[in-house]
Design an enzyme around this catalytic site. Structure first.
Site, mmCIF file in Angstrom:
data_model
loop_
_atom_site.group_PDB
_atom_site.id
_atom_site.type_symbol
_atom_site.label_atom_id
_atom_site.label_comp_id
_atom_site.label_asym_id
_atom_site.label_seq_id
_atom_site.Cartn_x
_atom_site.Cartn_y
_atom_site.Cartn_z
ATOM 1 N N ASP A 74 1.058 -1.551 -0.180
ATOM 2 C CA ASP A 74 -0.300 -0.212 0.665
ATOM 3 C C ASP A 74 0.803 0.970 0.068
ATOM 4 O OD1 ASP A 74 0.304 -0.732 2.814
ATOM 5 O OD2 ASP A 74 -0.781 0.630 3.291
ATOM 6 N N GLU A 140 -0.126 -0.904 5.957
ATOM 7 C CA GLU A 140 0.631 -0.033 6.568
ATOM 8 C C GLU A 140 0.671 1.627 6.218
ATOM 9 O OE1 GLU A 140 5.079 1.232 8.205
ATOM 10 O OE2 GLU A 140 3.731 1.717 6.145
HETATM 11 ZN ZN ZN Z 1 6.739 2.070 4.313
#
Ligand code: ZN
Length: 387
Positions: A74, A140
């Site tokens: 992501d 994340e």
């Molecule tokens: Zn990162």
């Protein structure tokens, strides 16, 4: 598709995987890894109040030692796309530089790990002398509750045991080979709340102004460092981020004052010891006046992977490829390494972080080739002479 990290990075960058969207990034990894003989799992995690997030876990081999490449596909949003020199999800290359959101944070490093592993397998009869895994989060850059933390728990419940992990976050401030991260500071947020007695500004003796007391406590908390640093860490630091009284009048002494702060702490402290230290210092400065501290829950504890054979293996490979002896650092914000460290030693090494989260995020294609060479050397050494 040959094991070319630049081509792999281009494929990943063309997926619009703004957190928490998968957008084909994990599908590309699944295709490449299952083609190379990995067993691939796509795992979706949910939690009320957050988006469902897709993650990927892939393993080849059944024996130890077991080396894991961790990362996230992501990315943060691109911002104003018109301001990019090349579109953020096109994977354009100009003058040896690959542009795109995620180029360094951190699709580029995932492409390097993929290329290094595929090449290692091709040269070694398709099988590692042990096991290799990819532990890839899709969460994340968001709230990070449906990503690595749950994927690790899921893997452990299946009986997966990891020996060592390389997390490919961008670690180098200026040039490839500058820095390896062997730990991260902990992070803790709190709010100092001082209560007083409201009253007329002209009659301060009839009131108790909390502003005086909060200023005294804040001054005390900022006056002295929390420690003098440790072998692998700078001093812990408390930083006030907001001071709020919310008083709209000019002639009323307010009843309450608040100050928010964040502490980045080293391995001299645990969350509990730190809370006790801050409370004691605040108590001394408050001189009996009422105050309290509201602490927010934190999942960011301090950790360090102590220098030893594994860290030496990683920094040795970096030095050979880049000609630089990397600094062993614990600087910067938190990362998913804070979750991985509960399962196995983890070291972070990836690309140059200068453009991460910025307009025109980009990576030199030569850097992708070099990081692939670093990971490739690590694979050889890891399985020939396990740390
Ligand atoms: Zn990162």
């Amino acid at each position: 598709m040959p094991a070319d990290p630049v081509a792999f990075a281009g494929e990943l960058l063309r997926c619009r995987s703004v957190t928490p969207q998968e957008a084909g990034a994990l599908s590309f990894l699944e295709k490449m890894l299952s083609g190379a003989g990995f067993t691939v799992h796509r795992v979706v995690f949910s939690e009320s109040g957050t988006d469902d997030v897709e993650n990927l876990y892939a393993r080849i081999g059944v024996a130890g030692p077991h080396l894991v490449f961790a990362g996230h596909t992501d990315v943060v949003p691109p911002g104003d796309e018109a301001r990019w020199r090349h579109p953020p999800f096109a994977g354009a290359i100009a003058d040896g530089v690959l542009f795109g959101r995620g180029a360094v944070d951190m699709k580029g490093a995932i492409a390097c790990a993929l290329a290094a592993v595929l090449d290692y397998l091709a040269v070694n009869g398709g099988k590692p002398k042990g096991s290799i895994s990819f532990l890839i989060s899709g969460d994340e850059e968001g709230v990070a509750v449906n990503g690595t933390v749950k994927l690790l728990r899921w893997a452990a419940a299946r009986g997966e045991k990891f020996d060592h992990c390389i997390l490919g976050e961008p670690t180098n401030p200026k040039e490839l080979g500058d820095m390896v991260k062997i730990g991260r500071r902990g992070s803790l947020n709190g709010t100092l709340i001082v209560t007083g007695t409201a009253g007329h500004v002209a009659y301060p003796a009839l009131a108790d102004n909390p502003v005086r007391r909060i200023v005294a406590i804040m001054a005390a908390l900022m006056a002295e460092p929390l420690d003098a640093g440790s072998a692998h860490f700078d001093s812990s630091n408390l930083e006030f981020t907001s001071v709020d009284v919310g008083n709209k009048t000019v002639n009323v002494i307010p009843p309450e004052a608040r100050a928010r702060f964040n502490i980045r702490f080293n391995d001299h402290h645990s969350q509990a010891s730190l809370k006790a230290l801050i409370a004691a210092r605040a108590h001394a400065a408050a001189q009996g006046g009422p105050f309290r501290i509201a602490w927010e829950p934190s999942n960011a504890d301090v950790f360090v992977t102590k220098p030893g054979p594994f860290v030496d293996m990683v920094s040795g490979a970096i030095a050979e490829v880049t000609g630089r002896q990397p600094e062993l650092s614990t600087s910067g914000g938190t990362s998913d390494a804070r979750f991985i460290k509960d399962y196995c030693p983890v070291v972070e090494f990836g690309l140059v972080n200068a453009t991460m989260h910025k307009i025109d995020e980009c990576v030199a294609t030569a850097d992708l080739v070099a990081v692939t060479a670093v990971y490739r050397r690590i694979l050889d050494r890891y399985f020939n002479n396990p740390p």
